[in-house]
Scaffold this motif. Structure first.
Motif, PDB file in Angstrom:
ATOM      1  N   GLU A 139       0.788   6.373   4.033  1.00 37.99           N
ATOM      2  CA  GLU A 139      -0.055   5.795   5.090  1.00 37.99           C
ATOM      3  C   GLU A 139       0.802   5.276   6.232  1.00 37.99           C
ATOM      4  O   GLU A 139       0.423   5.362   7.404  1.00 37.99           O
ATOM      5  CB  GLU A 139      -0.916   4.663   4.523  1.00 37.99           C
ATOM      6  CG  GLU A 139      -2.034   5.188   3.655  1.00 37.99           C
ATOM      7  CD  GLU A 139      -2.812   4.109   2.921  1.00 37.99           C
ATOM      8  OE1 GLU A 139      -3.827   4.451   2.299  1.00 37.99           O
ATOM      9  OE2 GLU A 139      -2.403   2.932   2.943  1.00 37.99           O
TER      10      GLU A 139
ATOM     11  N   ASP B 250      -2.911  -5.013   5.481  1.00 37.56           N
ATOM     12  CA  ASP B 250      -3.474  -4.093   4.481  1.00 37.56           C
ATOM     13  C   ASP B 250      -2.508  -4.025   3.306  1.00 37.56           C
ATOM     14  O   ASP B 250      -1.478  -3.393   3.404  1.00 37.56           O
ATOM     15  CB  ASP B 250      -3.646  -2.711   5.111  1.00 37.56           C
ATOM     16  CG  ASP B 250      -4.360  -1.727   4.206  1.00 37.56           C
ATOM     17  OD1 ASP B 250      -4.938  -2.158   3.205  1.00 37.56           O
ATOM     18  OD2 ASP B 250      -4.336  -0.513   4.516  1.00 37.56           O
TER      19      ASP B 250
ATOM     20  N   GLU C 138       0.841  -1.195   0.000  1.00 41.62           N
ATOM     21  CA  GLU C 138       0.000   0.000   0.000  1.00 41.62           C
ATOM     22  C   GLU C 138       0.883   1.256   0.000  1.00 41.62           C
ATOM     23  O   GLU C 138       2.046   1.200  -0.294  1.00 41.62           O
ATOM     24  CB  GLU C 138      -0.973  -0.046   1.181  1.00 41.62           C
ATOM     25  CG  GLU C 138      -2.008  -1.168   1.044  1.00 41.62           C
ATOM     26  CD  GLU C 138      -3.045  -0.927  -0.051  1.00 41.62           C
ATOM     27  OE1 GLU C 138      -3.641   0.156  -0.104  1.00 41.62           O
ATOM     28  OE2 GLU C 138      -3.243  -1.825  -0.891  1.00 41.62           O
TER      29      GLU C 138
HETATM   30 MG    MG Z   1      -6.111   1.599   1.952  1.00 41.67          MG
END
Ligand code: MG
Ligand code: ATP
Lengths: 590, 466
Positions: free
Chosen positions: A269, A333, A265
């Motif tokens: 983040e 994730d 990802e």
């Molecule tokens: Mg995401």
């Protein structure tokens, strides 16, 4: 490098390298390739050749480059120093890498996963002459204020303790105990040991799952609870809130340790977690959230094979803390990126594809991963758990694709994110119609004993309304709301209220970002009371508009923002006011 | 090590004659050990040099991809030279104001570009611990962006458009108007064109010229009539310059890449020729990772002054947002500005669809001290109300507007005001954030205060009541 040469490169195709002239390599052995010593793993073994996947960019690798074997399977180092650290997919510490190579991650960097210089204060709990076996605690190190790190005997070892060091400060490489085993040689024990990432760590037995993992997210805890040791999948199209939901759970859930795996990802983040978590205070321990968190970051632009490994690196660390008797929650994730990494590697190895290019063994791999969750009695006799919460990123948001479908077979809790809810900025966009929790019934007694006897009944009531609403909305779409009687329109009203006042939860609001369970049950009860008493009033002749215009209505809409977790008396006041307003209304039509 | 020494000597060795040519790929047998992704030069009969890289290397055969295409090459006369190093370009600040082809060679008639700094066009992954989380508000002067999908310095925010929609106009307007309030730092623009027509390139050049910023723009053009394979390297070359400007020269760089759809199609072409197993719609399974390698090169770095903000433009095939190109992009970028053909048809510019558009980084860049304290709730309320408008419009189309409740009529009115006053603006209109937010309140006043669930009582008092 004292590794032995096991062959030479025959063909390079991205991260997949064919090796020729193989001598004595072992399956899943960790290898080094070429002059830059790129790290890889041996994933296929034939009589003369082998295939390795390389965890770094293979630019410049050429045929005939040497391949060295490390003599052990790809493993992680387990010991003090993991908590609060950020690692890449093969457990290289990213902060330490940054000190060497600044902005970018250069290739061929070798840094031990655990700091070799740092001394830890170790207090032994065993004595010379004791019989010990794998998984038993030798003593403990206080790793952070929250985490008492038990030093475990490697699961495969047992014997009689020849010696143990006295309480004091040791590095992870100092010998802290010596074990006399059946083998002729003695075995040295350290504060750390290694464990291969693809092998599940042993336990005594599985325990039933009957305690919820409280997440502070109302739609989860109240409607679709997950058990400690359970498995959850969060599928959703891009931008529907998978990452936000996982971060919210990572922040507020009542696990002891969080392993957060950013698998394929965004870089920002991870940076977000890195900047935010240290500043946030865990409401239960009063300490920084980073003091219970381990981060694994293999972002989308980092090599794809390390993405494949990152999932196993994370789950192995989680099992290790479980073996110390902790409740661990793993956020992955996104598992779709991991599946895609499998697909890419499989494609480069020219394996026969099954659905949408994924290898036929995809379901087996998914099953193996989720099997590593559970609540266990550990080898040390404690009880610990690993909960896995995996995001799934279905292409085009279409849940019929292979990763979502296969994952669904192996998980027991499904938080389906809905594009329309996200578009309407209804967050968390967890669909109350498509989601489910198979843990619900097993959680009910915990809620009834620990929180409120009304929980299950209230929840059932509201779920029924939400399902009735769907049918009513179909009617409204055809003929307009005016065609419905007030009793039915009231159902629509209550559902709207429940969605706005209860299900929507703003992750950025200081008060709303998490709700303690007592707040959740009270809020739920207030809305159910509004429904039940309002319905009675309408049946007795009250008009709908009076219910909507009640002053207390606006208080109910705003209670999530206005009532802080540490002082819930405001909710009792709202409830009392609601009852009074209803009494007055009833009196009008008595 | 003898191997290493040999390679150094052997690199530069030239092979005459190749085994096979297939589309942009050339297969060369019996070479010395050649490195994966090594740069090659391919010389044709006439002595013209084309560049390429090694896609696969083995003891038997080396597969090479030639960026300038393989037309006119023959098996016996083609010569291949291996360089022993990856594809690099030399970069410098002087590249601003110039025009290059996709490989970074000047095509503006000016002198060749020289510099001591040679960088690998593939770049390297940024260490997440080195990143600085972006939070500086960029005022674009466009209400629907500033108010509801705020652009943040260091963000990657693509425009999902469709053929014939005014994405170029919007991108040019952003490039002209973007500013960080309270500073006078200008953005340098790095513009990468992949497979677009000449008039698109001309439109941007003219737009930069008119606003007098052309000397602050570097253009990398690989246009529709250039070999399609060159498009694969164009964004990499452009981003390599952007990284140099941002992290070596402390500049704030805006990267505009158009059209990512053409880039992805070239990638599919190569993948098909190589016989790889496709995932969806024939695109290779690594399309996600490949796009991520480009998009993730934007951002900010701790301790460095510069930044890379990127605005990739892509046209959604068939206006379908679930097509793999927009879909995978959306999974990587930090939000998206989505165009709606229907709004364009109604003459609304920019035709930004209210609901599917999103800026994921806006949360930390707006509010008190950054834009204005009412911004977060106002934006959230506008989204919620507009989403209800869509429901009411659907309902009205079935049961007729007359059957709607008075409240629903309010919402219809709100929807109209919102689209015409708030979203819609002139192509040269530069609204301040205060103007944008005030406009937001103005259109919200078509709704009764009780409907504004996402706004606090104090905000109602202070902003709505005005
Ligand atoms: Mg995401
Ligand atoms: N609980 C929430 N509260 C407030 N905003 C939210 C919430 N959940 C999601 N959002 C909004 O939705 C945006 C997208 O969420 P998120 O990044 O979690 O999506 P995602 O499903 O992980 O997408 P992707 O698959 O592209 O990574 C966030 O940036 C935020 O603006």
């Amino acid at each position: 490098m004292n590794d032995r040469m096991i062959g030479r490169v025959k063909r390079v195709n991205g991260p997949v390298i064919e090796v020729m002239g193989i001598t004595d390599a072992e399956m899943f052995e960790m290898v080094r390739v070429g002059k830059d010593n790129l790290i890889g793993e041996l994933i296929k073994l034939e009589t003369d050749g082998a295939v390795i996947q390389v965890y770094e960019d293979t630019t410049g690798i050429a045929p005939l480059d040497p391949v060295y074997g490390a003599g052990m399977q790809l493993s992680v180092e387990l010991g003090p120093g993991m908590v609060g650290t950020i690692y890449d997919g093969i457990q290289r510490p990213l902060e330490a890498i940054r000190e060497i190579s600044e902005i970018y991650i250069k290739r061929g960097i070798t840094i031990p996963s655990l700091n070799r210089e740092k001394k830890w204060h170790f207090a032994p709990s065993v004595k010379q002459g004791e019989h010990i076996s794998g998984g038993m605690a030798l003593g403990a190190v206080r790793e952070t204020e929250n985490v008492l790190h038990k030093i475990l005997v490697p699961p495969s070892d047992k014997g009689i303790l020849e010696s143990v060091v006295p309480e004091g400060d040791y590095t992870v490489e100092d010998v802290i105990a010596v074990l006399k085993t059946d083998a002729p040689q003695q075995k040295d024990l350290f504060l750390m040991h290694r464990w291969p990432i693809r092998v599940q760590r042993p336990t005594q037995r599985r325990l039933p799952l009957d305690v919820p993992l409280i997440t502070g997210q109302r739609v989860i805890d109240t409607l679709f609870p997950v058990a400690k040791g359970g498995t959850v999948s969060i599928p959703g199209a891009f931008g529907t809130g998978k990452t936000m939901t996982q971060q919210a759970v990572a922040k507020w859930c009542d696990a002891d340790i969080i392993v957060y795996i950013g698998c394929g990802e965004r870089g920002n983040e991870i940076t977000d977690v890195l900047t935010e978590f240290p500043k946030l205070i865990d409401p239960r321990s009063g300490r920084s959230l980073m003091e219970r968190t381990i981060l694994i970051a293999n972002t989308s632009n980092m090599p794809v094979s390390a993405r494949e490994a990152s999932i196993y690196t994370g789950i192995t660390m989680a099992e290790y803390f479980r073996d110390q008797g902790y409740h661990v929650a793993v956020m992955a994730d996104s598992t779709s990126r991991w599946a895609e990494a499998l697909r890419e590697l499989s494609g480069r190895m020219e394996e026969m594809p099954a659905e949408e290019g994924f290898p036929a063994y995809l379901p087996t791999k998914i099953a193996e991963f989720y099997e590593r969750a559970g609540s266990m009695e550990t080898l040390n006799g404690d009880c610990g758990s690993v909960t896995i919460i995996g995001a799934v990123s279905p292409p085009g948001g279409d849940f019929s694709e292979p990763v979502t479908q296969h994952t669904k077979r192996f998980i027991r809790c499904f938080w389906a994110l809905d594009r329309n809810l996200a578009n309407a900025r209804h967050y968390p966009a967890i669909s109350w119609l498509d989601s489910y929790s198979e843990y619900l019934n097993d959680m009910a007694s915990w809620w009834e004993q620990e929180v409120s006897p009304e929980w299950l009944a209230d929840r059932t009531e509201i779920m029924e309304l939400l399902h009735k609403e769907v049918r009513l909305q179909q009617v409204v779409k055809l003929v307009g709301p005016d065609a419905l009687p007030d009793t039915q329109r009231f159902i629509l009203e209550v559902c709207t209220l429940f969605k706005n006042a209860f299900l929507q939860q703003n992750a950025y609001d200081k008060i709303d970002m998490f709700s303690v369970v007592q707040k959740q049950v009270k809020m739920l009860h207030i809305i159910v009371t509004y429904w039940k008493r309002g319905y009675e009033a309408i049946k007795n002749g009250a008009v709908l508009i009076k219910l909507r215009k009640m002053k207390v209505y606006r208080d109910i809409v705003k209670m999530k923002f206005s009532i802080p977790n540490d002082n819930l008396s405001g909710l009792d006041k709202i409830e009392a006011r609601l009852e009074r307003s209803m009494d007055q209304l009833e009196a009008l039509y008595a | 090590m003898p191997e290493r020494e040999n390679r150094r000597l052997l690199s530069g060795r030239e092979y005459i004659g190749v085994d096979k040519i297939d589309g942009p790929l050339i297969f060369v047998g019996k070479t010395h050990p050649v490195g994966y992704r090594e740069l090659i030069e391919c010389v044709d009969k006439q002595g013209n040099v084309r560049l390429g890289i090694v896609l696969e290397s083995s003891t038997d055969i080396v597969v090479v991809q030639v960026f300038e295409g393989t037309s006119g090459l023959t098996l016996p006369d083609t010569r291949i030279r291996f360089s022993g190093k990856p594809l690099t370009i030399s970069v410098s600040k002087e590249m601003l104001g110039r025009v290059f082809n996709g490989l970074g060679r000047p095509i503006d008639g000016g002198p060749p570009q020289r510099s001591d700094i040679e960088l690998d066009v593939n770049g390297m992954a940024i260490n997440p611990t080195a990143r600085q989380y972006p939070r500086d508000f960029i005022q674009t002067g466009i209400s629907v962006i500033d108010g509801m999908n705020t652009l943040i310095r260091g963000q990657k925010l693509p425009i999902f458009s469709g053929n014939g929609l005014p994405h170029n106009e919007l991108a040019a307007q952003i490039a002209r108007q973007a500013k960080i309030r309270g500073t006078n730092t200008e953005f340098a623009v790095v513009f990468a064109a992949m497979g677009v027509k000449h008039d698109v390139a001309r439109f941007f050049t003219r737009s930069f010229e008119e606003s007098g910023v052309l000397e602050n723009v570097a253009l990398f053009l690989s246009l529709a009539d250039d070999p399609s394979i060159e498009r694969l390297i164009t964004p990499r070359t452009a981003l390599t310059l952007a990284e140099h400007l941002a992290f070596n020269e402390d500049m704030h760089v805006l990267v505009i890449m158009t059209d990512m759809t053409n880039y992805c199609e070239s990638l599919r072409e190569i993948s098909t020729i190589r016989g790889e197993i496709p995932s969806r719609k024939g695109y290779p399974g690594y399309l996600y990772s490949d796009l991520a390698e480009l998009y993730e090169r934007s951002g900010m770095i701790k301790g460095y002054k510069g930044s890379i903000t990127s605005l990739p433009i892509l046209t959604m095939p068939n206006d379908d947002i679930s097509h793999p190109i927009p879909d995978l992009s959306g999974y990587i970028t930090e939000g998206q500005i989505v165009f709606e053909r229907e709004m364009d048809g109604r003459g609304i510019f920019p035709p930004v669809a209210g609901l599917p558009s999103l800026s994921r980084l806006m949360k930390d860049g707006i509010g008190e001290g950054m834009t204005r304290e009412d911004h977060p709730h106002l934006a959230s309320q506008l989204f919620a109300a507009y989403s209800y408008v869509k429901d009411v419009r659907n309902l009205a189309s079935v049961i007729g507007e007359e059957e709607l409740t008075p409240l629903d009529h309010n919402y219809l009115e709100f929807g109209k005001e919102f689209e015409q006053k708030f979203v819609s603006q002139r192509k040269d209109e530069d609204r301040s954030i205060e103007q944008t937010l005030d406009l937001g309140w103005e259109v919200l006043r078509t709704l009764p205060a009780e409907e504004l669930h996402r706004i606090t009582d104090e905000e109602i008092e202070k902003f709505y009541g005005k």
